[in-house]
Design a protein around this motif. Structure first.
Motif, PDB file in Angstrom:
ATOM      1  N   VAL A   1      -2.240  31.431  33.365  1.00 23.78           N
ATOM      2  CA  VAL A   1      -1.943  31.828  31.995  1.00 23.78           C
ATOM      3  C   VAL A   1      -3.164  32.521  31.394  1.00 23.78           C
ATOM      4  O   VAL A   1      -3.104  33.686  31.002  1.00 23.78           O
ATOM      5  CB  VAL A   1      -1.508  30.620  31.140  1.00 23.78           C
ATOM      6  CG1 VAL A   1      -1.312  31.014  29.688  1.00 23.78           C
ATOM      7  CG2 VAL A   1      -0.227  30.021  31.710  1.00 23.78           C
ATOM      8  N   LYS A  61       2.835  19.240  39.066  1.00 27.26           N
ATOM      9  CA  LYS A  61       4.234  19.553  38.769  1.00 27.26           C
ATOM     10  C   LYS A  61       5.136  18.804  39.735  1.00 27.26           C
ATOM     11  O   LYS A  61       4.802  18.632  40.904  1.00 27.26           O
ATOM     12  CB  LYS A  61       4.420  21.075  38.908  1.00 27.26           C
ATOM     13  CG  LYS A  61       5.810  21.573  38.717  1.00 27.26           C
ATOM     14  CD  LYS A  61       5.836  23.090  38.589  1.00 27.26           C
ATOM     15  CE  LYS A  61       5.756  23.790  39.896  1.00 27.26           C
ATOM     16  NZ  LYS A  61       6.028  25.229  39.789  1.00 27.26           N
ATOM     17  N   GLN A 120      -0.633  24.121  32.774  1.00 26.30           N
ATOM     18  CA  GLN A 120       0.393  25.105  32.449  1.00 26.30           C
ATOM     19  C   GLN A 120       0.334  26.247  33.448  1.00 26.30           C
ATOM     20  O   GLN A 120      -0.697  26.526  34.030  1.00 26.30           O
ATOM     21  CB  GLN A 120       0.209  25.631  31.026  1.00 26.30           C
ATOM     22  CG  GLN A 120      -1.100  26.351  30.790  1.00 26.30           C
ATOM     23  CD  GLN A 120      -1.232  26.865  29.365  1.00 26.30           C
ATOM     24  OE1 GLN A 120      -0.323  26.760  28.561  1.00 26.30           O
ATOM     25  NE2 GLN A 120      -2.372  27.439  29.060  1.00 26.30           N
ATOM     26  N   GLU A 121       1.490  26.893  33.634  1.00 25.22           N
ATOM     27  CA  GLU A 121       1.559  28.049  34.511  1.00 25.22           C
ATOM     28  C   GLU A 121       2.586  29.023  33.962  1.00 25.22           C
ATOM     29  O   GLU A 121       3.536  28.642  33.284  1.00 25.22           O
ATOM     30  CB  GLU A 121       1.921  27.655  35.941  1.00 25.22           C
ATOM     31  CG  GLU A 121       3.353  27.216  36.142  1.00 25.22           C
ATOM     32  CD  GLU A 121       3.670  26.849  37.588  1.00 25.22           C
ATOM     33  OE1 GLU A 121       2.806  26.922  38.467  1.00 25.22           O
ATOM     34  OE2 GLU A 121       4.826  26.474  37.836  1.00 25.22           O
ATOM     35  N   ARG A 122       2.350  30.276  34.285  1.00 27.08           N
ATOM     36  CA  ARG A 122       3.320  31.321  33.956  1.00 27.08           C
ATOM     37  C   ARG A 122       4.354  31.345  35.068  1.00 27.08           C
ATOM     38  O   ARG A 122       4.025  31.242  36.253  1.00 27.08           O
ATOM     39  CB  ARG A 122       2.606  32.668  33.866  1.00 27.08           C
ATOM     40  CG  ARG A 122       3.533  33.845  33.728  1.00 27.08           C
ATOM     41  CD  ARG A 122       2.745  35.130  33.658  1.00 27.08           C
ATOM     42  NE  ARG A 122       3.606  36.265  33.980  1.00 27.08           N
ATOM     43  CZ  ARG A 122       3.206  37.516  33.874  1.00 27.08           C
ATOM     44  NH1 ARG A 122       1.987  37.805  33.481  1.00 27.08           N
ATOM     45  NH2 ARG A 122       4.030  38.487  34.188  1.00 27.08           N
ATOM     46  N   VAL A 156      -2.896  22.330  38.078  1.00 25.78           N
ATOM     47  CA  VAL A 156      -1.658  21.815  37.499  1.00 25.78           C
ATOM     48  C   VAL A 156      -1.083  20.735  38.407  1.00 25.78           C
ATOM     49  O   VAL A 156      -1.383  20.672  39.604  1.00 25.78           O
ATOM     50  CB  VAL A 156      -0.600  22.926  37.281  1.00 25.78           C
ATOM     51  CG1 VAL A 156      -1.124  24.005  36.353  1.00 25.78           C
ATOM     52  CG2 VAL A 156      -0.130  23.520  38.573  1.00 25.78           C
ATOM     53  N   ILE A 163       6.198  30.199  29.930  1.00 19.16           N
ATOM     54  CA  ILE A 163       5.045  29.351  30.225  1.00 19.16           C
ATOM     55  C   ILE A 163       5.558  27.922  30.356  1.00 19.16           C
ATOM     56  O   ILE A 163       6.103  27.359  29.403  1.00 19.16           O
ATOM     57  CB  ILE A 163       3.968  29.424  29.114  1.00 19.16           C
ATOM     58  CG1 ILE A 163       3.551  30.877  28.839  1.00 19.16           C
ATOM     59  CG2 ILE A 163       2.762  28.555  29.487  1.00 19.16           C
ATOM     60  CD1 ILE A 163       2.919  31.603  30.006  1.00 19.16           C
ATOM     61  N   LEU A 164       5.388  27.347  31.539  1.00 20.27           N
ATOM     62  CA  LEU A 164       5.800  25.982  31.803  1.00 20.27           C
ATOM     63  C   LEU A 164       4.639  25.053  31.441  1.00 20.27           C
ATOM     64  O   LEU A 164       3.538  25.194  31.983  1.00 20.27           O
ATOM     65  CB  LEU A 164       6.186  25.836  33.278  1.00 20.27           C
ATOM     66  CG  LEU A 164       6.949  24.606  33.706  1.00 20.27           C
ATOM     67  CD1 LEU A 164       8.278  24.471  32.959  1.00 20.27           C
ATOM     68  CD2 LEU A 164       7.216  24.647  35.206  1.00 20.27           C
ATOM     69  N   THR A 165       4.878  24.144  30.505  1.00 22.80           N
ATOM     70  CA  THR A 165       3.855  23.221  30.007  1.00 22.80           C
ATOM     71  C   THR A 165       4.388  21.795  30.108  1.00 22.80           C
ATOM     72  O   THR A 165       5.592  21.588  30.267  1.00 22.80           O
ATOM     73  CB  THR A 165       3.510  23.529  28.536  1.00 22.80           C
ATOM     74  OG1 THR A 165       4.698  23.409  27.743  1.00 22.80           O
ATOM     75  CG2 THR A 165       2.918  24.931  28.385  1.00 22.80           C
ATOM     76  N   SER A 193       8.104  20.398  29.236  1.00 19.67           N
ATOM     77  CA  SER A 193       9.153  21.401  29.438  1.00 19.67           C
ATOM     78  C   SER A 193       9.584  21.389  30.896  1.00 19.67           C
ATOM     79  O   SER A 193       8.849  20.948  31.764  1.00 19.67           O
ATOM     80  CB  SER A 193       8.680  22.799  29.019  1.00 19.67           C
ATOM     81  OG  SER A 193       7.605  23.232  29.817  1.00 19.67           O
ATOM     82  N   MET A 236       6.684  20.280  34.598  1.00 20.63           N
ATOM     83  CA  MET A 236       5.229  20.259  34.533  1.00 20.63           C
ATOM     84  C   MET A 236       4.750  18.907  34.015  1.00 20.63           C
ATOM     85  O   MET A 236       5.228  18.440  32.979  1.00 20.63           O
ATOM     86  CB  MET A 236       4.737  21.385  33.625  1.00 20.63           C
ATOM     87  CG  MET A 236       3.242  21.569  33.640  1.00 20.63           C
ATOM     88  SD  MET A 236       2.562  22.003  35.262  1.00 20.63           S
ATOM     89  CE  MET A 236       3.182  23.666  35.470  1.00 20.63           C
TER      90      MET A 236
END
Length: 149
Positions: A132, A140, A79-81, A138, A111-113, A116, A75
């Motif tokens: 989220v 990515k 952020q995404e779940r 986002v 949760i991808l932030t 990470s 990411m």
């Protein structure tokens, strides 16, 4: 599956030579150059693409899995779940080449932030793009590595 901080990426060296090459690319200079057009780093063996999109409600999302490719999701912004399940617990509803689409329930959620990254191995079904707290744009980067011929 590996879910870790970018600062710990070097800890995962030695798993696969192409994953080592990805780890070498996890730096600001390289990531800044990744565009929305697929960039082949080793022909069909390793490539990278940046995706910019709006996250979606859970009910619109589905799981995907691959048998030949390992994915690394990093990411950059937002952020995404992401949900993870074993394909045996899901219902297959579409398949084309090395893309298998499933519906079902999550076994793990993260949760991808920014800062990470997520490594999904062949057979790790992953449901991405999930909101989220509501819709969010986002950015990515996704690397795809051929690990099974």
């Amino acid at each position: 599956m590996i879910f870790a901080k970018l600062s710990d990426a070097a800890d995962y060296r030695g798993i696969h030579p192409r994953l080592d090459r990805v780890i070498d690319c996890l730096n600001e200079e390289f990531l800044r150059r990744v565009g929305t057009e697929t960039q082949k780093l080793e022909d069909e063996l390793l490539y990278v693409t940046r995706f910019d999109y709006e996250t979606i409600p859970l009910e619109e999302a589905f799981f995907e899995a691959h048998k030949k490719y390992l994915d690394v999701h990093l990411m950059l912004d937002g952020q995404e779940r992401v949900d993870i399940s074993h394909p045996d617990t899901l219902a297959l509803f579409d398949h084309k080449d090395d893309f298998y689409a499933y519906r079902g329930e999550a076994e793990q959620t993260l949760i991808l932030t920014p800062g990470s990254f997520l490594v999904v191995f062949p057979g790790d079904a992953h449901r991405i793009k999930v909101q989220v707290k509501g819709p969010e744009t986002v950015s990515k980067v996704v690397f795809k590595l051929l690990v099974n011929d």
